[in-house]
Design a protein around this motif. Structure first.
Motif, PDB file in Angstrom:
ATOM      1  N   ASP A 183       7.500  25.074 -21.977  1.00  0.00           N
ATOM      2  CA  ASP A 183       6.069  25.343 -22.025  1.00  0.00           C
ATOM      3  C   ASP A 183       5.328  24.286 -21.221  1.00  0.00           C
ATOM      4  N   SER A 184       4.054  24.509 -20.984  1.00  0.00           N
ATOM      5  CA  SER A 184       3.277  23.596 -20.141  1.00  0.00           C
ATOM      6  C   SER A 184       3.131  22.209 -20.755  1.00  0.00           C
ATOM      7  N   ASP A 185       3.296  22.105 -22.075  1.00  0.00           N
ATOM      8  CA  ASP A 185       3.161  20.796 -22.734  1.00  0.00           C
ATOM      9  C   ASP A 185       4.510  20.174 -23.069  1.00  0.00           C
ATOM     10  N   GLU A 186       5.587  20.620 -22.403  1.00  0.00           N
ATOM     11  CA  GLU A 186       6.932  20.125 -22.700  1.00  0.00           C
ATOM     12  C   GLU A 186       7.570  19.475 -21.475  1.00  0.00           C
ATOM     13  N   MET A 187       8.413  18.471 -21.739  1.00  0.00           N
ATOM     14  CA  MET A 187       9.230  17.846 -20.694  1.00  0.00           C
ATOM     15  C   MET A 187      10.633  17.615 -21.238  1.00  0.00           C
ATOM     16  N   LEU A 188      11.583  17.625 -20.321  1.00  0.00           N
ATOM     17  CA  LEU A 188      12.978  17.381 -20.701  1.00  0.00           C
ATOM     18  C   LEU A 188      13.545  16.258 -19.836  1.00  0.00           C
ATOM     19  N   PHE A 189      14.220  15.305 -20.466  1.00  0.00           N
ATOM     20  CA  PHE A 189      14.873  14.193 -19.774  1.00  0.00           C
ATOM     21  C   PHE A 189      16.361  14.211 -20.120  1.00  0.00           C
ATOM     22  N   GLU A 190      17.198  14.349 -19.109  1.00  0.00           N
ATOM     23  CA  GLU A 190      18.646  14.257 -19.322  1.00  0.00           C
ATOM     24  C   GLU A 190      19.178  13.030 -18.598  1.00  0.00           C
ATOM     25  N   TYR A 191      19.858  12.178 -19.345  1.00  0.00           N
ATOM     26  CA  TYR A 191      20.340  10.900 -18.811  1.00  0.00           C
ATOM     27  C   TYR A 191      21.847  10.930 -18.567  1.00  0.00           C
ATOM     28  N   VAL A 192      22.277  10.167 -17.574  1.00  0.00           N
ATOM     29  CA  VAL A 192      23.693   9.922 -17.311  1.00  0.00           C
ATOM     30  C   VAL A 192      23.871   8.409 -17.224  1.00  0.00           C
ATOM     31  N   LEU A 226      13.301  -1.130 -23.259  1.00  0.00           N
ATOM     32  CA  LEU A 226      13.877   0.205 -23.118  1.00  0.00           C
ATOM     33  C   LEU A 226      12.819   1.222 -22.682  1.00  0.00           C
ATOM     34  N   TYR A 227      11.630   1.110 -23.237  1.00  0.00           N
ATOM     35  CA  TYR A 227      10.552   2.010 -22.815  1.00  0.00           C
ATOM     36  C   TYR A 227      10.238   1.817 -21.337  1.00  0.00           C
ATOM     37  N   GLN A 228      10.183   0.570 -20.920  1.00  0.00           N
ATOM     38  CA  GLN A 228       9.869   0.291 -19.513  1.00  0.00           C
ATOM     39  C   GLN A 228      10.892   0.922 -18.572  1.00  0.00           C
ATOM     40  N   LYS A 229      12.156   0.883 -18.945  1.00  0.00           N
ATOM     41  CA  LYS A 229      13.200   1.431 -18.081  1.00  0.00           C
ATOM     42  C   LYS A 229      13.275   2.952 -18.157  1.00  0.00           C
ATOM     43  N   LEU A 230      13.120   3.492 -19.370  1.00  0.00           N
ATOM     44  CA  LEU A 230      13.381   4.917 -19.577  1.00  0.00           C
ATOM     45  C   LEU A 230      12.173   5.805 -19.303  1.00  0.00           C
ATOM     46  N   PHE A 231      10.964   5.325 -19.616  1.00  0.00           N
ATOM     47  CA  PHE A 231       9.798   6.219 -19.551  1.00  0.00           C
ATOM     48  C   PHE A 231       8.618   5.696 -18.738  1.00  0.00           C
ATOM     49  N   LEU A 232       8.543   4.404 -18.508  1.00  0.00           N
ATOM     50  CA  LEU A 232       7.405   3.888 -17.755  1.00  0.00           C
ATOM     51  C   LEU A 232       7.278   4.533 -16.370  1.00  0.00           C
ATOM     52  N   PRO A 233       8.405   4.807 -15.662  1.00  0.00           N
ATOM     53  CA  PRO A 233       8.266   5.474 -14.348  1.00  0.00           C
ATOM     54  C   PRO A 233       7.639   6.869 -14.439  1.00  0.00           C
ATOM     55  N   PHE A 234       7.603   7.443 -15.650  1.00  0.00           N
ATOM     56  CA  PHE A 234       7.054   8.799 -15.824  1.00  0.00           C
ATOM     57  C   PHE A 234       5.838   8.791 -16.755  1.00  0.00           C
ATOM     58  N   GLU A 235       5.218   7.634 -16.906  1.00  0.00           N
ATOM     59  CA  GLU A 235       4.178   7.478 -17.926  1.00  0.00           C
ATOM     60  C   GLU A 235       3.025   8.461 -17.727  1.00  0.00           C
ATOM     61  N   SER A 236       2.634   8.700 -16.504  1.00  0.00           N
ATOM     62  CA  SER A 236       1.511   9.607 -16.267  1.00  0.00           C
ATOM     63  C   SER A 236       1.869  11.046 -16.618  1.00  0.00           C
ATOM     64  N   GLN A 237       3.145  11.419 -16.439  1.00  0.00           N
ATOM     65  CA  GLN A 237       3.559  12.803 -16.704  1.00  0.00           C
ATOM     66  C   GLN A 237       3.746  13.095 -18.189  1.00  0.00           C
ATOM     67  N   ILE A 238       4.102  12.076 -18.999  1.00  0.00           N
ATOM     68  CA  ILE A 238       4.475  12.336 -20.397  1.00  0.00           C
ATOM     69  C   ILE A 238       3.312  12.240 -21.369  1.00  0.00           C
ATOM     70  N   ILE A 257      18.068  14.437 -23.727  1.00  0.00           N
ATOM     71  CA  ILE A 257      19.518  14.657 -23.759  1.00  0.00           C
ATOM     72  C   ILE A 257      20.150  13.317 -23.374  1.00  0.00           C
ATOM     73  N   PRO A 258      20.534  12.527 -24.363  1.00  0.00           N
ATOM     74  CA  PRO A 258      21.012  11.168 -24.087  1.00  0.00           C
ATOM     75  C   PRO A 258      22.452  11.164 -23.598  1.00  0.00           C
ATOM     76  N   ASP A 259      22.929   9.987 -23.247  1.00  0.00           N
ATOM     77  CA  ASP A 259      24.311   9.833 -22.801  1.00  0.00           C
ATOM     78  C   ASP A 259      24.811   8.469 -23.248  1.00  0.00           C
ATOM     79  N   GLY A 260      26.087   8.393 -23.566  1.00  0.00           N
ATOM     80  CA  GLY A 260      26.679   7.117 -23.939  1.00  0.00           C
ATOM     81  C   GLY A 260      25.973   6.480 -25.120  1.00  0.00           C
ATOM     82  N   LYS A 261      25.748   5.190 -25.050  1.00  0.00           N
ATOM     83  CA  LYS A 261      25.152   4.446 -26.161  1.00  0.00           C
ATOM     84  C   LYS A 261      23.718   4.856 -26.451  1.00  0.00           C
ATOM     85  N   LEU A 262      23.061   5.492 -25.491  1.00  0.00           N
ATOM     86  CA  LEU A 262      21.706   5.978 -25.738  1.00  0.00           C
ATOM     87  C   LEU A 262      21.684   7.018 -26.856  1.00  0.00           C
TER      88      LEU A 262
END
Length: 953
Positions: free
Chosen positions: A549-558, A623-635, A643-648
């Motif tokens: 939906d227009s108010d949703e985002m998905l992040f898949e990590y490797v 962790l926030y700075q690394k995982l989401f700060l680059p997308f702060e305006s979009q989220i 969708i996490p990966d490994g220890k995440l």
């Protein structure tokens, strides 16, 4: 390691055995059967398996005519047909003939146990070649078990099988286990098997980097091989190649070249033009050329020489593929070539080497847009695509969940390398197709065994497979699960009974064998099922966008921790936006993940020190700075699927801090800038599982089923430790509060039995389990829920519902809430994810789960769960209902009770669609009815007035 030529001794013994097998007068047919068999034996010694198969088919038909299929002669010929097909790489045909041989052996009044044991040994080797190491081990162990029941001294035959087990472990990188087996069985082995043991020992020492010992061992192997065979025998060439690989790995290139020349002379003298051993020669020569040191100071000269060496190496690898009968001239249509390859394992290795070499060539050129770099990366991805598809095909052919996971672990580094290389190519070209390819392979590292299982079920539902066969499979699965549990309990007993264990193990083997044979029957006889099962129906990036939906985002990590410096890649999706990006991380990032989880899950949360709280704040904000700060305006104000990966996978992302708080004083946990304040966050095991198995329509007629046992400090043994089922008074209040919100069928206290759950679970839309749970990290299938302990010995009502039991449930629930300790935690398996109890409910068909990442505090859990269901009934989405429940708890908690341990342990995974209509729906429905009534009333009034007016006129 090469395919072991164990068939030679068998081939030589068979003719005389056949001649003495029956006292009937030899007629023309029997003489012809023996002669064609002898011809096949000669052709096999010459590695001419195709013509050997033609002769064996004639011999087999003649033995069937003379004695019927239920004869020793027919069985032995079918066995050798299986061996021949195995050596041609046609593993399915090999198993088909081995099973025919088994049927013949078992049909006679007194089956030849030794022949059956050898047959199982052969079948185990085929499964090993198919990368199905778990099933291979089962067949090897069964062969040993049969040998052990024969009165004769068969220690050498047992050593023969133990070699195959050792080689099986070698392929799984379990080198110390290999050395243990060699130490125990070497002295008892046949002379040829001793050579194989010595060769395997040298290879294992090499992998363990015990170089001095390995060097001596390789010299011993070569001397033994020359003495046992001859200087020009192909087996000696193999040992030279193994030694050469070791010398290359220790940078002894000159000596390695000498050894390779020795091997080459053997190939020339024997006029060898194809085969696994020749492929190994080209692989070793390529490795030598690839690693040659470039003697130059100029950068341009270095690039030129290094590139030339790598191209020569690559040509060697391609010659190796040709020697295995793999035609790589048309990469877009290589499926037929794969089916005919002489060795799946070696083909995979060589394909990876070709791809890796192209990647190395690309790395010679620093400039991202360099045309040679771009072309080399493109070629690398072409070969990685073949590799990935081969692994995927092998994985789908494996039925056992554990065996699938094992293959995922072994190949996780391959998929990580594919994503890494794809990103390099994407940087250079920004081609959406490259990002799509990277995403497809990232998905193959995410709960692929669950996806394969659900895909298989869907293929059965949408094909012509009759319900009777589906029910037979379900019955077999249930019996296998029960037998597994019985065997587990027998082995865990303080005084184990070896005889009883052997019987249970034998029954389990036969059940698994029946299931495998049923699977093969379905694939062979129902082509629509086969096509659906093996179709590559993975979700595309464009399909993901359509589902958002227009108010949703998905992040898949490797997350790649294979290399010395960790790497993190992310695929970001919204309705109108996609991005494939590499996030800059280092070892500090991994430390921050571990620090944050350790702090939140720590059972000593009541005694939290100030410096620990501050360390958590630092880690969480980092962790926030690394995982989401680059997308702060979009989220901003978006619902986020992670969708996490490994220890995440262990982290609740709600806990990440969007700003660094003031930590100069006491940390106020109820005032921290948690990410949950701005975003609703939920999780998925993979995008394919989230969107392709996302049932939204209600199927169960009843609404909610809840279980809340009462514990009386019962003592039990779990993983050889004594545990106490301490009372959980909060769960009784929890289910009472839930019952007030939603119509509930409640089983509590003595009535909260396992059998009641098994009988009732299919008829309910929501399942709620409030009870103790225990995680078995070593055997995840035996992680379990603790229902009421009624001392019942029946597996389906013993009070323990384990993960394997859940797999066999047929659920119609759209939501399962696991309000128990640690239901979302477990052992992290590379390439697959966390082996939690929650996974079992996905297997059973439930698309949405609420689970716990650590041991939840009793009272806090009760408050959060009651709020959650209240929000759910109001028509909230699952993730939003849980978010609001957490926020309400946080709002009402004092600084001490706001510690993250209390309220951040619950997470939602999977489908988030509302299960109830919102109150707004009913309000607007009522409003529409009222307005309709008013409008209708006004119309009636107007019509009456109009009639009166017409009447007056």
């Amino acid at each position: 390691m090469k395919l072991r030529p164990t068939f030679f001794l068998l081939i030589l013994l068979i003719p005389s055995t056949l001649l003495n097998a029956n006292n009937k007068t030899l007629n023309t047919d029997s003489i012809r059967a023996i002669n064609t068999y002898k011809t096949a034996s000669y052709l096999i010694r010459e590695n001419n398996y195709t013509e050997a198969i033609d002769s064996l088919k004639i011999s087999s038909a003649l033995w069937e005519k003379i004695y019927s299929k239920d004869s020793y002669e027919y069985a032995i010929t079918q066995n050798v047909l299986g061996i021949s097909y195995r050596n041609l790489g046609n593993f399915d045909k090999a198993i088909e003939h081995f099973l025919l041989a088994e049927q013949s052996h078992l049909a006679v009044s007194s089956p030849n146990k030794m022949a059956i044991a050898r047959l199982y040994n052969n079948i185990g080797n085929v499964y090993k070649d198919k990368l199905n190491y778990g099933t291979a081990l089962e067949y090897f162990q069964r062969a040993i078990s049969i040998y052990s029941t024969v009165k004769e001294d068969l220690v050498s035959d047992i050593a023969d099988v133990q070699y195959n087990i050792a080689e099986n472990y070698y392929k799984q990188d379990k080198y110390y286990k290999v050395l243990e087996i060699i130490e125990q069985y070497y002295d008892h082995a046949y002379s040829d098997t001793k050579l194989f043991f010595l060769s395997l020992k040298a290879a294992s020492l090499k992998e363990l980097e015990l170089n001095d010992e390995a060097y001596k061992s390789y010299i011993e192997v070569i001397e033994y091989a020359i003495d046992f065979y001859s200087e020009t025998d192909i087996n000696v060439a193999f040992e030279y190649l193994s030694f050469a690989n070791f010398l290359i790995s220790t940078y002894n290139y000159d000596e390695a070249m000498e050894v390779l020349n020795n091997a080459k002379s053997i190939f020339d003298k024997n006029k060898i033009r194809e085969g696994t051993t020749l492929a190994l020669y080209y692989k070793a020569l390529g490795g030598l050329l690839e690693n040659l040191k470039v003697e130059t100071k100029g950068i341009d000269s270095f690039r030129e020489q290094k590139s030339a060496n790598l191209h020569k190496a690559m040509e060697c690898y391609k010659k190796g593929l040709k020697a295995l009968r793999m035609d790589i001239s048309n990469l877009s249509d290589i499926s037929v070539s794969i089916e005919n390859t002489l060795s799946l394992t070696e083909s995979l290795r060589l394909l990876k080497l070709v791809a890796d070499t192209y990647t190395q060539i690309a790395e010679i050129y620093d400039e991202q847009k360099n045309s040679q770099r771009i072309e080399s990366l493109s070629q690398a991805l072409d070969y990685y695509a073949i590799t990935s598809n081969m692994i995927q095909q092998a994985r789908k052919e494996i039925y056992s969940d554990e065996n699938k996971i094992q293959l995922s672990e072994l190949e996780e580094a391959t998929f990580s390398k594919i994503v890494q290389t794809a990103y390099k190519a994407y940087e250079a070209e920004t081609n959406p197709k490259i990002a799509e390819f990277a995403f497809t392979n990232a998905e193959r590292m995410k709960a692929s065994s669950v996806f394969d299982r659900l895909s298989d079920q869907l293929a059965k539902e949408n094909s012509l497979v009759p319900d009777s066969l589906t029910e037979l499979e379900r019955t077999l699965n249930y019996r296998i699960t029960s037998q597994n549990e019985k065997l587990f309990d027998l082995r865990q007993a303080e005084e184990s009974d070896n005889t009883e264990i052997a019987i249970a193990d034998s029954v389990l083997f036969q059940l698994k064998k029946q299931r495998d044979e049923l699977t093969q029957y379905l694939e062979k006889n129902y082509s629509d099922y086969y096509d659906l099962k093996y179709s590559d129906a993975t979700i595309s990036t464009s399909e993901i966008q359509k589902n958002l939906d227009s108010d949703e985002m998905l992040f898949e990590y490797v997350l790649n921790e294979t290399d010395s410096i960790p790497e993190l890649y992310v695929f970001c999706f919204s309705k109108d936006y996609t991005e494939f990006r590499k996030l800059n991380i280092d070892s500090d990032f991994i430390h921050a993940v571990e620090e944050a989880f350790r702090f939140m899950s720590n059972s000593g949360y009541l005694f939290t020190r100030s410096d620990n709280a501050k360390a958590f704040c630092v880690a969480s904000h980092q962790l926030y700075q690394k995982l989401f700060l680059p997308f702060e305006s979009q989220i901003q104000n978006k619902k986020i699927t992670v969708i996490p990966d490994g220890k995440l996978s262990y982290l609740p992302f709600d806990a990440l801090l969007t700003e660094m708080p003031d930590t100069t004083g006491q940390v106020q946990f109820n005032r921290l800038p948690y990410m949950i304040l701005n975003n609703s966050i939920h999780y998925a095991y993979s995008a394919n599982l989230l969107f392709k198995f996302n049932r939204q329509q209600r199927k169960a007629k009843n609404r909610l089923l809840a279980f809340a046992p009462e514990y009386r400090s019962d003592t039990l043994i779990f993983e050889n430790e004594k545990l106490v089922l301490v009372p959980l008074p909060g769960i009784q209040r929890e289910v009472d509060l839930i019952s007030k919100e939603i119509k509930t069928r409640l089983f509590r206290g003595e009535n909260a039995t396992e059998i009641q759950f098994r009988e009732e679970s299919k008829q309910h839309d929501i399942l709620h389990l409030a009870m103790h749970a225990f995680i078995n990290d070593s055997l995840p299938a035996f992680s379990r829920f603790a229902f009421t302990q009624n001392q019942n010995s029946e597996p389906e009502n013993d009070g323990w519902l384990n993960t394997a039991d859940i797999y066999n449930l047929d659920l119609n629930a759209r939501l399962t809430v696991l309000s128990a300790c640690n239901t979302g935690s477990g052992n992290l398996r590379k390439g697959e994810g966390i082996m939690s109890l929650a996974r079992g409910f996905l297997y059973a068909g439930c698309p949405s789960i609420v689970m716990t990442l650590w041991e939840v505090e009793d009272n806090a859990g009760t408050k959060i769960m009651s709020s959650f269901y209240r929000n759910l009934k109001k028509g909230r989405a699952t993730d939003e209902a849980l978010r609001l429940a957490k926020l309400k708890y946080l709002e009402n908690a004092n600084p001490r009770m706001a510690h993250p341990h209390y309220w951040l342990g619950y997470v939602s995974i999977g489908n988030t669609q509302p299960l109830f209509r919102s109150y707004d729906f009913y309000f607007f429905g009522l409003l529409i009815l009222v307005l309709t009534g008013i409008i209708t009333d006004q119309l009636i009034i107007r019509i009456k007035k109009a009639r009166k007016k017409r009447h007056k006129n």
